[in-house]
Each structure stands twice: as structure tokens, then as C-alpha cells.
Design a protein around this motif. Sequence first.
Motif, short mmCIF file in Angstrom:
data_model
loop_
_atom_site.label_atom_id
_atom_site.label_comp_id
_atom_site.label_asym_id
_atom_site.label_seq_id
_atom_site.Cartn_x
_atom_site.Cartn_y
_atom_site.Cartn_z
N LYS A 42 64.22 55.56 78.53
CA LYS A 42 64.61 54.18 78.17
C LYS A 42 65.54 54.16 76.96
N MET A 43 66.56 55.01 77.03
CA MET A 43 67.51 55.16 75.93
C MET A 43 68.74 54.26 76.07
N PHE A 44 69.09 53.87 77.30
CA PHE A 44 70.42 53.34 77.55
C PHE A 44 70.39 51.86 77.90
N ARG A 45 71.49 51.18 77.58
CA ARG A 45 71.63 49.77 77.94
C ARG A 45 72.98 49.55 78.61
N SER A 46 73.14 48.39 79.19
CA SER A 46 74.34 48.10 79.97
C SER A 46 75.60 48.33 79.15
N GLY A 47 76.56 49.02 79.77
CA GLY A 47 77.81 49.33 79.09
C GLY A 47 77.84 50.69 78.43
N ASP A 48 76.68 51.34 78.32
CA ASP A 48 76.64 52.66 77.68
C ASP A 48 77.32 53.71 78.56
N VAL A 49 77.84 54.74 77.89
CA VAL A 49 78.49 55.86 78.55
C VAL A 49 77.71 57.13 78.24
N LEU A 50 77.47 57.93 79.27
CA LEU A 50 76.85 59.23 79.10
C LEU A 50 77.88 60.29 79.48
N TRP A 51 78.17 61.18 78.53
CA TRP A 51 79.19 62.22 78.70
C TRP A 51 78.53 63.58 78.53
N SER A 52 78.71 64.45 79.53
CA SER A 52 78.16 65.79 79.46
C SER A 52 79.28 66.82 79.60
N LEU A 53 79.18 67.88 78.82
CA LEU A 53 80.19 68.95 78.90
C LEU A 53 80.04 69.75 80.19
N LYS A 54 78.85 69.67 80.80
CA LYS A 54 78.58 70.44 82.01
C LYS A 54 77.46 69.74 82.78
N GLN A 55 77.55 69.78 84.12
CA GLN A 55 76.48 69.23 84.96
C GLN A 55 75.96 70.34 85.87
N SER A 56 74.64 70.41 86.01
CA SER A 56 74.07 71.42 86.90
C SER A 56 73.87 70.89 88.31
N LYS A 57 73.88 69.54 88.48
CA LYS A 57 73.67 68.95 89.80
C LYS A 57 74.64 67.80 90.04
N GLY A 58 75.88 67.99 89.63
CA GLY A 58 76.87 66.97 89.90
C GLY A 58 77.12 66.84 91.39
N ARG A 59 77.48 65.61 91.83
CA ARG A 59 77.72 65.44 93.25
C ARG A 59 78.71 64.31 93.50
N GLY A 60 79.21 64.29 94.74
CA GLY A 60 80.15 63.26 95.14
C GLY A 60 79.59 62.45 96.30
N ARG A 61 80.50 61.84 97.08
CA ARG A 61 80.05 61.04 98.22
C ARG A 61 79.32 61.90 99.25
N TYR A 62 78.44 61.27 100.02
CA TYR A 62 77.64 61.93 101.05
C TYR A 62 76.82 63.08 100.47
N ASN A 63 76.50 62.95 99.16
CA ASN A 63 75.68 63.94 98.46
C ASN A 63 76.34 65.32 98.40
N ARG A 64 77.67 65.34 98.52
CA ARG A 64 78.37 66.62 98.41
C ARG A 64 78.29 67.14 96.98
N ILE A 65 78.26 68.46 96.84
CA ILE A 65 78.23 69.06 95.51
C ILE A 65 79.57 68.85 94.82
N TRP A 66 79.52 68.40 93.57
CA TRP A 66 80.72 68.28 92.75
C TRP A 66 80.66 69.41 91.73
N ASN A 67 81.55 70.37 91.86
CA ASN A 67 81.59 71.51 90.95
C ASN A 67 81.86 71.00 89.53
N SER A 68 80.91 71.24 88.61
CA SER A 68 80.99 70.63 87.28
C SER A 68 80.84 71.66 86.16
N PRO A 69 81.72 72.66 86.11
CA PRO A 69 81.60 73.67 85.06
C PRO A 69 82.13 73.16 83.72
N GLU A 70 81.84 73.88 82.68
CA GLU A 70 82.36 73.52 81.36
C GLU A 70 83.89 73.56 81.40
N GLY A 71 84.50 72.63 80.71
CA GLY A 71 85.95 72.51 80.71
C GLY A 71 86.43 71.25 81.39
#
Length: 254
Positions: A42-71
Motif C-alpha cells: 500500500k505504498m502507491f497512489r494515483s499518478g505515481d510512477v514506478l521505475w526499475s532498472l531491471k525486470q525479472s518478469k516483464g511482459r507484453g501483450r498476450y502475456n509475451r515475455i518482454w526482455n528487460s535487462p539492465e540498460g
Amino acid sequence: MADLNPAEFKLFTYPHRHIAKRVFKIREITSTNDILLTDPKKMFRSGDVLWSLKQSKGRGRYNRIWNSPEGGLYFSILFEDIPRLSAFYPFVLLCALAIRNVLADRTHEAFFTIKWPNDIYADHHKIAGILIQSQSTSQDSRAVIGMGINLNNPMQHIPNLRTPAISLHELTGHTSAPESFLEDILDLVDTYYRDFIHQRFSCYLPELNRVIYSKDKPLILTEGKRQRIVIPRKFTKDGYLTCEENGEMVVLMV
């Protein structure tokens, strides 16, 4: 993510904005979309942005894997009390336009386009993507718009990609500072959001229609396991895409 530790986040504040006033940065997370949707601490409120340098389970449409390495640049914006997700489609297009315009401004190149429904292309290579998701409970409804940009992460060497991809570094040969890039995008997204909530989306249609990927040319669209050949013509005031298909005009909805 019950073990999510609030102390791992670094908070940046931007009081001049209407949205994205608070930006939370973390080194690695499963998915910025997932965390904002579930908000286990319960950390976030409307309008907040969450930014990560890397994602371990990023994904796109149809639950496709979104490659999310550092950089790369991976962030999501939270919106609460959303009555209808479809009403947000025009704003999703404006988010794509913001990314497209920052890329164009940074490179002084005009070949960046928006590919229906959620990608930004550099010529014929994907350089960014957007995913909108929602979740409703008896207490509230939430939507998040997640954005991923290939900034400094190498993409062209990755085998078996569904579509050819490229990073800004591979395009320009220069390393981009993610902080300033994110600031530029969020400043523009904030400007577009103010216009969106004041019913001024139609003012952007001429610009959006100039940067449609494969405009007036045949395009193969993949929807799950289905493929269709369409000729993109223009966006509608509802954020949909008007195309020609088999000699007839059709409207594609997300």
C-alpha cells in the motif's frame, strides 16, 4: 512480492506535474505493472510512477515475455478509480507519442513511428512498447500503463526475437542517461495528460496520423495465433485505428 521492502526504493518528487509527481526507483523488480496493480505494501497512489532498472518478469501483450535487462528503461504509471479502461486508449496513444517525440528530439531523426496497438518503431525495428492493464476489486479499480524502452541495452544480438529490435545506443552509438530520458518523457506525458482530461485528444490526431507505422501500406498484424493483413489509414477520436482490410474499411480496437 510479500517480501517487497519499501526501503529499497528511492523517491523523486516533481511538484510541478499533474501526474508523475512521485517517481519511485528500484534496482530490480518482477514487473512494474504487477507491483503497481497489486500494491502489496500500500505504498502507491494515483499518478505515481514506478521505475526499475531491471525486470525479472516483464511482459507484453498476450502475456509475451518482454526482455528487460539492465540498460533499458522500464516504468509504469498508476491510475486509480478508472470507470472504463477503453476510455484510456487515447491517452495510451499519447504516451506512445511522447516516447516517439522524445526519441525524435534526442536523435534529430524522423523515422520513429507508432505501430498499432502498442509499439514504437525506429524504421522497421521495435525500440519501445507499451502495455496497459487493469484490476478491479470491491474496493477500487486500478489501471497501469507500463512502458519499456530499449535505451542502452544491446538488442540486435538477441536470437529468435518475434520482431526485429534495436536500442537507442545501437542507433546512435551513444549512451543515454536514463534519468534525464525518463524526465523528458514524463514531462511530455504530463502535458499530454492535461490535454487528455480536458477533452483535447483530437488536437493530436493530425500529428498521430503522420507517424503511423506502415501508413497506407500493407501490414501483417499478429493477434494471438491469428494473422491479418491490413492497410493502416488513420486513428479515430476514440484511439482506435481505421484500416483497409480485404477492400473494406474496418476499425481495430485494442
